[in-house]
Design an enzyme around this catalytic site. Structure first.
Site, short mmCIF file in Angstrom:
data_model
loop_
_atom_site.label_atom_id
_atom_site.label_comp_id
_atom_site.label_asym_id
_atom_site.label_seq_id
_atom_site.Cartn_x
_atom_site.Cartn_y
_atom_site.Cartn_z
N HIS A 142 -17.99 0.00 -47.71
CA HIS A 142 -18.28 0.42 -49.41
C HIS A 142 -18.32 -0.71 -50.10
O HIS A 142 -19.48 -0.93 -50.97
CB HIS A 142 -17.20 1.35 -49.52
CG HIS A 142 -17.24 1.67 -51.22
ND1 HIS A 142 -17.93 2.64 -51.49
CD2 HIS A 142 -16.80 1.01 -52.26
CE1 HIS A 142 -17.58 2.91 -52.99
NE2 HIS A 142 -17.13 1.69 -53.20
N GLU A 143 -17.47 -1.75 -50.37
CA GLU A 143 -17.41 -2.88 -51.02
C GLU A 143 -18.60 -3.92 -50.81
O GLU A 143 -19.08 -4.24 -51.77
CB GLU A 143 -16.02 -3.61 -51.01
CG GLU A 143 -14.76 -2.98 -51.15
CD GLU A 143 -14.92 -2.19 -52.61
OE1 GLU A 143 -15.47 -2.90 -53.57
OE2 GLU A 143 -14.21 -1.19 -52.83
N HIS A 146 -21.79 -2.75 -52.22
CA HIS A 146 -21.87 -3.12 -53.80
C HIS A 146 -22.63 -4.31 -53.93
O HIS A 146 -23.67 -4.63 -55.00
CB HIS A 146 -20.50 -3.21 -54.29
CG HIS A 146 -19.86 -2.02 -54.91
ND1 HIS A 146 -20.78 -0.93 -55.69
CD2 HIS A 146 -18.60 -1.24 -54.63
CE1 HIS A 146 -19.89 -0.13 -56.00
NE2 HIS A 146 -18.65 0.03 -55.46
N GLU A 204 -21.01 3.63 -57.37
CA GLU A 204 -20.13 4.08 -56.42
C GLU A 204 -20.60 5.13 -55.51
O GLU A 204 -20.27 4.89 -54.04
CB GLU A 204 -18.82 4.74 -57.29
CG GLU A 204 -17.92 3.89 -58.04
CD GLU A 204 -17.33 2.83 -57.31
OE1 GLU A 204 -17.09 2.77 -55.90
OE2 GLU A 204 -16.96 1.78 -57.69
#
Length: 270
Positions: A142-143, A146, A204
Site C-alpha cells: 500500500h505504501e 503511493h 488512499e
C-alpha cells in the site's frame, strides 16, 4: 466559488507553463490521470535527503539484526523486484529512478510509509497488526503504491498550479505575485515535509487498489489483505465518521478491497 477558483487557477497555470514540464500523466498501476508539473527526480532527491536525515536523527531506533528487521527487508526487496519487473514489462522503468531502502524503526506508532523514490520505514508498533509476511506485504504494498502512483508528485504539482494560478489571477487584478522561481523554491524548500504530505481519500483508495496488485505480483495472496485491514479496523477509534479522515472508513475500505481482489488475483503468482 472556491472550487471554481481552484479549477481556474490550475487551468491558467497549465496554460502558462514552460514546454519542458510534463502536464498530465497516467499512473503506472491504476491508470489514473494526474497533474505532473514537477520533476519526479527532483522530488525523489529531496525525499532521499529527508530519509537520510530521518535515519540519522533516529539512528538509535533503527532495528537491525533481528528476525523482524530481516523480514522487513526481505518482504520489501521482494515487492521492489516485482515492481521493477512490472515497470519493465510496461516499458516505463526508465521513468522511475528508485533507489529502494527498507528499515524497521522502533516506535509504538502503528505506522509505515514510503517516501518518493522508494525510501521505506516500518514502525515496530505495526508488527502486532501485520503478524505475517503477507500482512507486512499488504501494508508495504500500500505504501509503495503511493510512491509508484506518484501521489506526492501530483500533490506538489497541484500546489504549484494553485500558486501559479493565484499569481496569474492576481496579476490580472493588478496585484503583484511571486515569481515562478519563488514557487519552485517554496515547493522544494519543504524538504523533509514532502514525506508528510496528507494523501486524499482518492489517493488512499488508489493505493489500496495498486497495493493489492503489487503484493500479488510479488507472490503474496491478495486475500490476506482483508485480515490485515480488519485488524487495523479493530484497533482504530470506533465509529469515526469518514469525513474526519483522509482515509476511507474501515467498512467502506474493506468492502472496496473485497471487490478489487478478483482483479488483483490475475497478477498472483505463488
Amino acid at each position: 466559488m472556491k472550487g471554481i477558483y481552484k479549477y481556474s487557477a490550475m487551468v491558467l497555470a497549465c496554460a502558462t507553463l514552460a514546454s519542458g514540464l510534463s502536464g498530465c500523466a497516467t499512473s503506472a498501476v491504476t491508470g489514473k490521470k494526474y497533474l505532473k508539473l514537477v520533476s519526479a527526480d527532483q522530488v525523489n532527491q529531496q525525499a532521499a535527503l529527508a530519509y537520510k536525515d530521518f535515519l540519522s536523527k533516529n539512528s538509535a531506533k533503527v532495528v537491525t539484526g533481528t528476525a523482524d528487521a530481516a523480514m522487513v527487508k526481505r518482504v520489501g526487496n521482494r515487492l521492489a523486484t516485482a515492481v521493477n519487473q512490472y515497470l519493465q514489462s510496461k516499458g516505463i522503468a526508465n521513468k522511475y529512478n528508485f533507489n529502494w531502502e527498507f528499515n524497521l524503526v522502533k516506535s509504538d506508532d502503528v505506522n509505515a510509509w514510503c517516501m518518493p523514490g522508494g525510501k521505506v520505514a516500518v514502525y515496530t508498533g505495526i508488527l502486532p497488526v501485520t503478524r505475517t509476511e503477507a500482512g507486512m506485504a499488504t501494508v508495504m504494498g500500500h505504501e509503495i503504491a503511493h510512491a509508484i502512483e506518484e501521489h506526492s508528485v501530483a500533490q506538489a504539482s497541484n500546489q504549484m498550479a494553485l500558486q501559479m494560478g493565484g499569481q496569474i489571477l492576481g496579476s490580472a487584478a493588478g496585484m503583484t505575485g511571486s515569481s515562478s522561481l519563488g514557487i519552485f523554491n517554496n515547493l522544494y524548500g519543504l524538504g523533509g515535509s514532502l514525506a508528510q504530505l496528507k494523501f486524499s481519500r482518492s489517493d488512499e483508495s488508489s493505493a489500496d487498489q495498486a497495493g493489492l496488485i503489487i503484493m500479488a505480483l510479488a507472490g503474496y495472496d491478495p486475500n490476506e489483505a482483508i485480515g490485515f485491514w480488519k485488524r487495523m479496523a479493530a484497533g482504530s477509534q470506533k465509529g469515526q465518521p469518514e469525513f474526519l479522515s483522509t482515509h476511507p472508513s474501515d467498512a467502506r475500505r474493506i468492502a472496496d478491497i473485497e471487490k478489487q481482489i478478483p482483479t488483483a488475483m490475475r497478477y498472483y503468482k505463488k
